[in-house]
Motif scaffolding. Structure first.
Motif, PDB file in Angstrom:
ATOM      1  N   LYS A  95       6.609  -6.324   5.657  1.00 12.58           N
ATOM      2  CA  LYS A  95       6.621  -6.023   4.221  1.00 12.58           C
ATOM      3  C   LYS A  95       5.856  -4.746   3.893  1.00 12.58           C
ATOM      4  N   ALA A  96       5.324  -4.099   4.928  1.00  8.89           N
ATOM      5  CA  ALA A  96       4.478  -2.920   4.681  1.00  8.89           C
ATOM      6  C   ALA A  96       5.323  -1.692   4.323  1.00  8.89           C
ATOM      7  N   ARG A  97       4.734  -0.859   3.482  1.00 11.38           N
ATOM      8  CA  ARG A  97       5.404   0.362   3.042  1.00 11.38           C
ATOM      9  C   ARG A  97       5.518   1.346   4.214  1.00 11.38           C
ATOM     10  N   PRO A  98       6.673   2.020   4.338  1.00  8.48           N
ATOM     11  CA  PRO A  98       6.816   3.022   5.389  1.00  8.48           C
ATOM     12  C   PRO A  98       5.678   4.043   5.332  1.00  8.48           C
ATOM     13  N   GLY A  99       5.204   4.431   6.486  1.00 10.69           N
ATOM     14  CA  GLY A  99       4.105   5.397   6.541  1.00 10.69           C
ATOM     15  C   GLY A  99       2.756   4.750   6.698  1.00 10.69           C
ATOM     16  N   THR A 100       2.657   3.463   6.383  1.00  9.98           N
ATOM     17  CA  THR A 100       1.371   2.783   6.554  1.00  9.98           C
ATOM     18  C   THR A 100       1.173   2.413   8.034  1.00  9.98           C
ATOM     19  N   ILE A 101      -0.103   2.173   8.386  1.00 13.11           N
ATOM     20  CA  ILE A 101      -0.421   1.863   9.790  1.00 13.11           C
ATOM     21  C   ILE A 101       0.286   0.577  10.238  1.00 13.11           C
ATOM     22  N   ARG A 102       0.284  -0.423   9.384  1.00 15.98           N
ATOM     23  CA  ARG A 102       0.911  -1.689   9.801  1.00 15.98           C
ATOM     24  C   ARG A 102       2.435  -1.557   9.895  1.00 15.98           C
ATOM     25  N   TYR A 103       3.000  -0.730   9.062  1.00 17.50           N
ATOM     26  CA  TYR A 103       4.441  -0.485   9.166  1.00 17.50           C
ATOM     27  C   TYR A 103       4.755   0.167  10.510  1.00 17.50           C
ATOM     28  N   MET A 104       3.937   1.163  10.856  1.00 18.02           N
ATOM     29  CA  MET A 104       4.224   1.940  12.070  1.00 18.02           C
ATOM     30  C   MET A 104       3.873   1.175  13.346  1.00 18.02           C
ATOM     31  N   PHE A 105       2.755   0.440  13.321  1.00 14.43           N
ATOM     32  CA  PHE A 105       2.223  -0.099  14.572  1.00 14.43           C
ATOM     33  C   PHE A 105       2.105  -1.627  14.628  1.00 14.43           C
ATOM     34  N   GLY A 106       2.289  -2.318  13.516  1.00 12.64           N
ATOM     35  CA  GLY A 106       2.126  -3.770  13.514  1.00 12.64           C
ATOM     36  C   GLY A 106       3.324  -4.470  14.146  1.00 12.64           C
ATOM     37  N   GLU A 107       3.025  -5.589  14.827  1.00 12.20           N
ATOM     38  CA  GLU A 107       4.112  -6.355  15.468  1.00 12.20           C
ATOM     39  C   GLU A 107       4.442  -7.613  14.693  1.00 12.20           C
ATOM     40  N   GLY A 108       3.456  -8.108  13.949  1.00 17.54           N
ATOM     41  CA  GLY A 108       3.633  -9.371  13.234  1.00 17.54           C
ATOM     42  C   GLY A 108       2.369  -9.681  12.454  1.00 17.54           C
ATOM     43  N   LEU A 109       2.335 -10.842  11.856  1.00 16.13           N
ATOM     44  CA  LEU A 109       1.197 -11.193  10.994  1.00 16.13           C
ATOM     45  C   LEU A 109      -0.134 -11.217  11.748  1.00 16.13           C
ATOM     46  N   THR A 110      -0.122 -11.704  12.962  1.00 14.52           N
ATOM     47  CA  THR A 110      -1.377 -11.744  13.735  1.00 14.52           C
ATOM     48  C   THR A 110      -1.639 -10.396  14.393  1.00 14.52           C
ATOM     49  N   LYS A 111      -0.654  -9.881  15.094  1.00 13.62           N
ATOM     50  CA  LYS A 111      -0.804  -8.572  15.755  1.00 13.62           C
ATOM     51  C   LYS A 111      -0.408  -7.470  14.770  1.00 13.62           C
ATOM     52  N   ASN A 112      -1.279  -7.263  13.789  1.00 10.55           N
ATOM     53  CA  ASN A 112      -0.923  -6.298  12.735  1.00 10.55           C
ATOM     54  C   ASN A 112      -1.779  -5.027  12.779  1.00 10.55           C
ATOM     55  N   ALA A 113      -2.278  -4.717  13.963  1.00 11.31           N
ATOM     56  CA  ALA A 113      -2.900  -3.414  14.294  1.00 11.31           C
ATOM     57  C   ALA A 113      -4.295  -3.158  13.722  1.00 11.31           C
TER      58      ALA A 113
END
Ligand code: CMP
Length: 138
Positions: A95-113
Motif C-alpha cells: 500500500k506504500a506510495r511509489p518512491g517510498t523506502i517500503r515501496y521500493m524495498f519492502g517484501e511484506g508486512l513483517t519484512k518491510n525494510a
C-alpha cells in the motif's frame, strides 16, 4: 532539535541496502547522528514493540527482528519524525506510495525494510530503550 529512531530491519541489511537507505535520508537533508549495527535481543524488542504485545503478528515480528543484524539510526532535523514517516511509506509495502523506502524495498508486512518512530513522544521513548543496548553518549 527533533530526533527520531529508525531501524533498518534485518531484511534490508541482508540485501545490502543500508547505504542506499541512509542516502535517502541524507538526500532529504536529515542528519544521521548515530548509526549502529546490532543483533537485537528479545528483551529490547519487547520494550520497543510493547504496544504490539499480544497481537497476532507479535511473535513473528520479534522472531524476525532478532534473526539477524539490524542497523539502528538516530536522525535529527526539523520535523524529522513526520519526514521520516513520509519517506518510509505505509507499513504495508503493498500500500506504500511509489518512491517510498517500503515501496521500493519492502517484501511484506513483517519484512518491510525500515521502522520509524510514530511520534515525537514515542521517538524519545524508543531512543532511551535502544540506549540501553547501544550506549551512545549524547
Ligand atoms: P514497524 O514500524 O516496525 O512497527 C510494528 C511492526 O509490526 C510493523 O512495522 C510491521 O513490520 C509489523 N507488522 C506485522 N504485521 C503487521 C500488521 N498486521 N499490522 C501492523 N504491523 C504489522
Amino acid at each position: 532539535m527533533e530526533r527520531t529512531l529508525v531501524i533498518i530491519k534485518p531484511d534490508a541489511v541482508a540485501k545490502k541496502l543500508v547505504g542506499r537507505i541512509i542516502s535517502i535520508y541524507e538526500d532529504n537533508r536529515l542528519e544521521i547522528i548515530h548509526a549502529h549495527r546490532v543483533l537485537a535481543n528479545r528483551e529490547v524488542l519487547e520494550k520497543h514493540y510493547e504496544a504490539h504485545i499480544g497481537k497476532d503478528f507479535f511473535e513473528e515480528l520479534v522472531e524476525f527482528m532478532s534473526s539477524s543484524e539490524m542497523v539502528v539510526l538516530i536522525l535529527e532535523g526539523e520535523n524529522v519524525v513526520e519526514i521520516v514517516r513520509e519517506i518510509n511509506g505505509s507499513t504495508n509495502p503493498a500500500k506504500a506510495r511509489p518512491g517510498t523506502i517500503r515501496y521500493m524495498f519492502g517484501e511484506g508486512l513483517t519484512k518491510n525494510a525500515v521502522h520509524g518512530s510514530e511520534s515525537v513522544q514515542v521517538a524519545k521513548k524508543e531512543i532511551e530503550i535502544w540506549r540501553d543496548l547501544i550506549r551512545f553518549e549524547n
